[in-house]
Design an enzyme around this catalytic site. Structure first.
Site, PDB file in Angstrom:
ATOM      1  N   ARG A 115       0.934  -0.811  -0.044  1.00  0.00           N
ATOM      2  CA  ARG A 115       0.038   0.144  -0.117  1.00  0.00           C
ATOM      3  C   ARG A 115       1.124   1.233  -0.552  1.00  0.00           C
ATOM      4  NH1 ARG A 115      -1.690   0.554   6.054  1.00  0.00           N
ATOM      5  NH2 ARG A 115      -0.263   0.072   7.007  1.00  0.00           N
ATOM      6  N   GLU A 154      -1.686   7.838   5.896  1.00  0.00           N
ATOM      7  CA  GLU A 154       0.249   8.214   6.052  1.00  0.00           C
ATOM      8  C   GLU A 154       0.439   8.438   4.812  1.00  0.00           C
ATOM      9  OE1 GLU A 154       0.877   4.860   8.534  1.00  0.00           O
ATOM     10  OE2 GLU A 154       0.430   6.081  10.523  1.00  0.00           O
ATOM     11  N   CYS A 159       8.427   9.553  -6.030  1.00  0.00           N
ATOM     12  CA  CYS A 159       8.431   8.123  -6.926  1.00  0.00           C
ATOM     13  C   CYS A 159       9.538   8.589  -8.221  1.00  0.00           C
ATOM     14  CB  CYS A 159       7.265   8.392  -7.838  1.00  0.00           C
ATOM     15  SG  CYS A 159       6.833   7.442  -8.898  1.00  0.00           S
ATOM     16  N   GLU A 309      -4.994   7.871  15.358  1.00  0.00           N
ATOM     17  CA  GLU A 309      -4.215   6.869  15.415  1.00  0.00           C
ATOM     18  C   GLU A 309      -3.614   6.175  16.603  1.00  0.00           C
ATOM     19  OE1 GLU A 309      -3.210   4.007  12.243  1.00  0.00           O
ATOM     20  OE2 GLU A 309      -4.068   5.191  10.691  1.00  0.00           O
ATOM     21  N   LYS A 358      -3.019  -8.961  11.334  1.00  0.00           N
ATOM     22  CA  LYS A 358      -3.750  -9.951  12.698  1.00  0.00           C
ATOM     23  C   LYS A 358      -3.948 -10.117  13.681  1.00  0.00           C
ATOM     24  CE  LYS A 358      -1.659 -14.872  10.387  1.00  0.00           C
ATOM     25  NZ  LYS A 358      -0.726 -13.554   9.645  1.00  0.00           N
ATOM     26  N   HIS A 360      -2.470  -7.535  15.842  1.00  0.00           N
ATOM     27  CA  HIS A 360      -2.260  -5.930  16.078  1.00  0.00           C
ATOM     28  C   HIS A 360      -3.431  -5.927  16.518  1.00  0.00           C
ATOM     29  CE1 HIS A 360      -2.249  -1.572  16.054  1.00  0.00           C
ATOM     30  NE2 HIS A 360      -1.166  -1.813  15.390  1.00  0.00           N
TER      31      HIS A 360
HETATM   32  C1  GAL Z   1      -1.000   3.062  10.737  1.00  0.00           C
HETATM   33  C2  GAL Z   1      -1.816   2.750   9.687  1.00  0.00           C
HETATM   34  C3  GAL Z   1      -2.702   1.909   9.947  1.00  0.00           C
HETATM   35  C4  GAL Z   1      -1.583   0.893  10.957  1.00  0.00           C
HETATM   36  C5  GAL Z   1      -1.374   0.432  11.534  1.00  0.00           C
HETATM   37  C6  GAL Z   1      -0.750  -0.158  12.326  1.00  0.00           C
HETATM   38  O1  GAL Z   1       0.546   3.547  10.371  1.00  0.00           O
HETATM   39  O2  GAL Z   1      -1.714   4.181   9.000  1.00  0.00           O
HETATM   40  O3  GAL Z   1      -3.392   1.362   8.855  1.00  0.00           O
HETATM   41  O4  GAL Z   1      -1.606  -0.338  10.033  1.00  0.00           O
HETATM   42  O5  GAL Z   1      -0.418   1.734  11.480  1.00  0.00           O
HETATM   43  O6  GAL Z   1      -0.013   0.556  13.655  1.00  0.00           O
END
Ligand code: GAL
Length: 682
Positions: A115, A154, A159, A309, A358, A360
């Protein structure tokens, strides 16, 4: 409306939610809502990686599940940050349009996978993103349950495809006008690297040019501009489809790849993803590291930010995925709020069953019940935010600031110089930051482009590159009475990394009353010391150790407060002060230990009569004091990140609005006090 957005008027609580992974489990989708409500979750970020779920084949849309989820969430009092899905594209798209896949600095185009790896220039990717964003905005832009846009995920990376290279050349042409000017600013007569025309310019590459610092620096600036332009493009698509809801991009921890300040005018509010490694050493150190970044994020727009997050338990990607000890989640979440966040959000609501995340941590784990330690703590934090909801929209109005400038850092770290095994820039910035916080002050973390008008005390540590006009700003700041702390390795080079001639710190030698002459680099483990000059005006009497870098200065009319203790420069200045205009300019010559900063800042604040949020409060070790303000009230957060219960002696005029006691604060405990607003004039 966009720039005017300030607050949602309430504290938001929630996280990333991926119902598209559970569409064949209606009972689970139902349970999600029940458990979210139980935890007082009132917002989710939806659709972040849902492109293939909403467009499984080109032009064939499937918005039914999304609509059902948004409606159901809304009916249950849960709002949505609706994401644009550009963070990860569907396989069919990458296959049909190879140009959207990123090219690496060796010229290799990536295969489909992962991604966050698309080309920000590709007209095809831009067209596709605009199309899907407009579809989303047309369908859900007016939905009362959708309160904001979560743009992509994020942003990051570079590129090197021909389209990006061409864009870069155009960017340079606009910046420099002529190739002669570019040659001059990049100093390309070195090693015969002159360009004859812009078409010859290539992005830096391990298989091409990497020794032209000006090129490296401009490439980084270009990458930031390209990414910000892409974000703007994404947001414009939403606006063109009629949605005026505020938009944000989620930023990362001290991410080197983008100068986030350049997004200040692109997004309506700032948000970031915080994943500290708690319990890896003293919690207070982790708390300070995180605090400084909260403050940096808040300072970008100088208004409330959002914790987009964080992890409710352990991540699965850190070298060691340690659990948060009981109470840590609440403390870490409230710390964000203390520093000006209007939300606490998690990655993620429900733990996925397969693929790389899975294991996390999540609000709801594979077991799926509400009788888990993590869920109980999530619930408790949800209740806390309800109690503190009135604080939403209040600001942090710091009178002190430290400068952390991305561009200067890029230049400094790219320059081969005194220490190529670690300059410790962030640590050095943090030393001033921590000293100010220990003294009870709120601190802004700003870059060189931001105004200095609000500050009484300003730390400018390792400001290697002076961006255009910075020295003039500092002169005006000291002239009008500001207190400046500058360290070694400052004011060395200009905006294209050409060294200043005629002495450094450039443009400030009269303000500081000295000139940098040489800098000694110490081997790892080697130490020098700073010895106080007897009777120095700060009343400091102990010696401190220093390491890494020791600047040797030629004093003209500064007062020497400390001298070096060792080596051939023993007895030479190690810390100086110069009164200039209405203000004072201190110069810290060596990389001093934290205690030096603590003692110096405390003494300077006291002597200058600059008062913290709670004057006279003795702040116990490990305790953090932070302040938010509205027009009518001051809210003081006191948090214990130490390893022992803290005992406090608080003045009586502040009302306890959160927490159990005014006198005692348990480990990881938080109290919030409210009082009448007091303004302190500069
Ligand atoms: C962030 C990301 C999320 C997830 C998370 C896991 O950096 O934006 O999609 O991957 O980490 O900690």
């Amino acid at each position: 409306m966009a720039e005017k957005f300030h607050s949602f008027g309430r504290m938001l609580y929630g996280g990333d939610y991926n119902p598209e992974q559970w569409l064949d489990h209606p009972e689970i989708l139902k349970k999600d809502i029940e458990m979210m409500k139980e935890a007082q979750i009132n917002v989710v970020s939806l659709g972040i990686f849902s492109w293939s779920a909403i467009e499984p084949e080109e032009g064939r849309y499937r918005f039914d599940w999304m609509e059902e989820r948004i409606n159901t969430l809304h009916e249950n009092g849960i709002s949505v940050f609706l994401a644009t899905p550009s963070g990860s594209r569907p396989r069919w798209m990458a296959e049909k349009y190879p140009e959207i896949r990123r090219t690496d600095p060796f010229g290799r185009r990536g295969l489909y996978g992962g991604r966050h790896n698309h080309c920000y220039t590709s007209p095809v990717y831009r067209r596709e993103v605009r199309r899907i964003n407009m579809e989303l905005a047309r369908r859900f832009g007016d939905h009362p349950g959708v309160i904001a846009w979560h743009i992509s995920n994020e942003y990051g990376g570079e590129c090197y495809c021909p389209l990006c290279q061409a864009e870069f050349r155009g960017w340079l042409k606009k910046k420099y006008g002529t190739i002669e000017e570019l040659n001059r600013r990049w100093y390309t007569s070195f090693w015969s690297h002159e360009y004859n025309n812009f078409d010859q310019v290539e992005a830096p590459s391990p298989m091409g040019d990497s020794c032209v610092n000006g090129l490296n620096l401009d490439w980084k600036r270009f990458v930031t501009d390209r990414t910000a332009d892409f974000a703007r493009w994404e947001i414009q698509a939403l606006r063109d489809a009629g949605s005026e809801k505020p938009a944000t991009v989620n930023m990362m921890y001290y991410f080197d790849g983008l100068n986030y300040h350049k997004f200040a005018d692109v997004v309506d509010f700032i948000s970031w993803d915080s994943y500290p490694s708690w319990h890896n050493g003293p919690e207070y150190a982790t708390a300070m590291d995180t605090a400084m970044y909260h403050d940096l994020m808040r300072s970008i727009q100088k208004k409330p930010f959002f914790l987009m997050e964080s992890c409710p338990s352990a991540t699965n990607w850190q070298p060691v995925s340690k659990l948060k000890r009981p109470g840590m989640l609440e403390a870490a979440s409230l710390q964000a709020v203390a520093h000006g966040a209007d939300s606490v959000q998690y990655f993620q609501i429900r733990q996925g069953r397969g693929c790389s995340e899975k294991f996390h941590g999540a609000v709801i784990d594979h077991y799926g019940g509400n009788d888990t330690r993590v869920f109980r703590e999530v619930k408790r934090t949800g209740a806390d935010l309800q109690l503190l909801s009135d604080l939403a929209g209040s600001d942090v109005r710091a009178r002190t600031a430290v400068v952390y400038d991305w561009e200067s850092r890029w230049a400094m770290e790219d320059a081969q110089g005194p220490r190529n095994v670690g300059l410790h820039h962030k640590d050095t910035v943090q030393k001033s930051y921590i000293a100010l916080r220990k003294a009870g002050f709120d601190v802004d973390v700003i870059d060189m482009e931001q105004p200095l008008d609000d500050y009484q005390v300003l730390a400018v540590p390792m400001a290697y590159m002076f961006r255009a006009g910075f020295e003039e700003k500092l002169r005006a700041y000291v002239a009008r009475g500001g207190i400046l702390f500058m360290t070694y390795w400052s004011g060395i080079a200009d905006e294209t990394d050409l060294c200043f001639l005629g002495g450094t710190p450039h443009g400030l030698m009269d303000v500081l009353g000295l000139r940098h002459e040489e800098i000694d680099a110490l081997y790892d483990g080697e130490k020098n010391s700073a010895v106080p000059v007897k009777g120095n005006p700060l009343g400091l009497t102990r010696s401190y150790s220093c390491e890494n870098l020791c600047d040797l200065v030629k004093v003209t009319d500064a007062q020497v407060l400390f001298t070096y203790g060792e080596d051939f420069y023993a007895g030479e200045p190690a810390f100086t002060c110069h009164s200039w205009g209405e203000g004072k300019a201190y110069y810290i010559c060596g990389d001093m230990e934290q205690a030096f900063y603590d003692d110096v800042y405390a003494a300077v604040m006291e002597q200058s009569g600059i008062l913290p949020a709670i004057p006279g409060l003795r702040i116990p070790e490990g305790v953090e004091v932070s302040t938010r303000e509205s027009d009518t009230a001051v809210y003081v957060f006191i948090q214990n990140f130490g390893r022992e219960e803290a005992v406090l002696d608080l003045p009586g005029d502040l009302e306890l609005i959160f927490g159990e006691s005014r006198e005692k604060l348990p480990v990881y405990g938080t109290m919030v006090l409210a009082g009448k607003k007091q303004s302190q004039e500069i």
